[in-house]
Design an enzyme around this catalytic site. Structure first.
Site, PDB file in Angstrom:
ATOM      1  CB  CYS A  52      10.920  -3.113   0.939  1.00 44.53           C
ATOM      2  SG  CYS A  52       9.754  -3.694   2.159  1.00 44.53           S
ATOM      3  CG  HIS A 111      11.706   1.054   3.264  1.00 46.71           C
ATOM      4  ND1 HIS A 111      11.185   1.292   2.014  1.00 46.71           N
ATOM      5  CD2 HIS A 111      10.994   0.033   3.775  1.00 46.71           C
ATOM      6  CE1 HIS A 111      10.189   0.462   1.775  1.00 46.71           C
ATOM      7  NE2 HIS A 111      10.051  -0.317   2.843  1.00 46.71           N
ATOM      8  CD  GLU A 171      13.483   3.712   0.623  1.00 46.86           C
ATOM      9  OE1 GLU A 171      14.464   3.042   0.969  1.00 46.86           O
ATOM     10  OE2 GLU A 171      12.327   3.249   0.563  1.00 46.86           O
TER      11      GLU A 171
HETATM   12  N1  GLN Z   1       5.743  -6.971   1.857  1.00 47.28           N
HETATM   13  C1  GLN Z   1       5.419  -5.969   0.891  1.00 47.28           C
HETATM   14  C2  GLN Z   1       4.999  -6.575  -0.434  1.00 47.28           C
HETATM   15  O1  GLN Z   1       4.746  -7.692  -0.548  1.00 47.28           O
HETATM   16  C3  GLN Z   1       6.584  -5.042   0.651  1.00 47.28           C
HETATM   17  C4  GLN Z   1       6.512  -3.930   1.612  1.00 47.28           C
HETATM   18  C5  GLN Z   1       7.381  -2.750   1.269  1.00 47.28           C
HETATM   19  O2  GLN Z   1       7.925  -2.635   0.176  1.00 47.28           O
HETATM   20  N2  GLN Z   1       7.493  -1.832   2.205  1.00 47.28           N
HETATM   21  O3  GLN Z   1       4.913  -5.892  -1.381  1.00 47.28           O
END
Ligand code: GLN
Length: 243
Positions: free
Chosen positions: A78, A190, A192
């Site tokens: 992410c 995610h 995790e």
């Molecule tokens: N879109 C988010 C960001 O720009 C990331 C979101 C996440 O890590 N769950 O940081």
């Protein structure tokens, strides 16, 4: 040598717990010199702008770029995926510093705001061929990014079908949500936060490959883990953590 998890902000504890369930020791990384103690690194999800500010404050970017270049495995989930991208769009004004390494263009909040967070069951044939288990995995997207473009050396491991309305009706388009390029792995979701340990297991195997098949580089937590999760059979007791 152990697995490092960048612990500036975000879901680093969840990654450490997921590795522990596989019997692998992980340490929190907050300083550049701690990177010398780890053989692979996870950059967790969180908020990439905040994480970048903290990384900048602790002067971590040069060491992180160096770590990526050494060929040691790095997995970004992410916000971590955004960190590893060579290019990010949809950023706040002025952009943010990236570690880079993955030849991709990532859209920072492709799926929208926090309220548009969702779960999906996706297929990942390469993951399943290596790790076994069910054909689909549960992907948790939280204010998630997506990969819009990927260079020729990037292997797409999972995709998400996006339907978008055009004047001439519905068209279906796809974005990549899991990619690999050599020692670098990136997932927009995610793992995790789920009980499915296959993505962590896949990453640990990358670490072993880079070490030339020598699994000694991964420190096993000997006294663990009697948690009822048998990785060999990929028992997926969905979902003790996220729910
Ligand atoms: N879109 C988010 C960001 O720009 C990331 C979101 C996440 O890590 N769950 O940081």
């Amino acid at each position: 040598m152990v697995v490092g998890v960048l612990a500036l902000q975000g879901s680093f504890n969840e990654h450490i717990a997921a590795l522990r369930r596989l019997g692998v020791k992980a340490i929190e990384v907050r300083k550049a010199d701690q990177l010398e103690m780890v053989s692979s690194l996870i950059i967790p999800g969180g908020e990439s702008t905040t994480m970048a500010k903290l990384a900048h404050y602790h002067n971590l970017f040069p060491a992180l770029r160096e770590f990526v270049k050494t060929g040691k495995p790095v997995w970004g989930t992410c916000a971590g995926l955004i960190f590893l991208a060579n290019k990010a769009v949809g950023q706040k004004e002025g952009g943010q510093e990236l570690v880079g390494g993955l030849d991709i263009t990532v859209h920072r909040n492709f799926f929208g705001s926090q309220l548009q967070s969702f779960e999906a069951h996706l297929s990942a044939p390469e993951l399943v061929s290596r790790e076994g288990g069910p054909d689909i995995f549960r992907a948790v997207f939280i204010r998630a990014p997506a990969v819009l473009e990927a260079g020729p050396e990037v292997e797409v491991l999972a995709e998400y079908i996006v339907s978008s309305e055009k004047e001439d009706g519905h068209i279906h388009d796809k974005v990549a949500v899991a990619v690999r390029q050599g020692n670098l792995l990136g997932t927009a979701f995610h793992p995790e936060l789920t009980a499915d340990s296959r993505w962590h297991s896949y990453f640990l195997k990358m670490a072993r490959e880079v070490k030339g098949g020598n699994s000694d580089s991964i420190v096993t937590v000997t006294s663990s883990p009697d948690l009822g999760l048998n990785n060999e059979e990929h028992a997926v007791n969905d979902l003790p953590i996220f729910e």
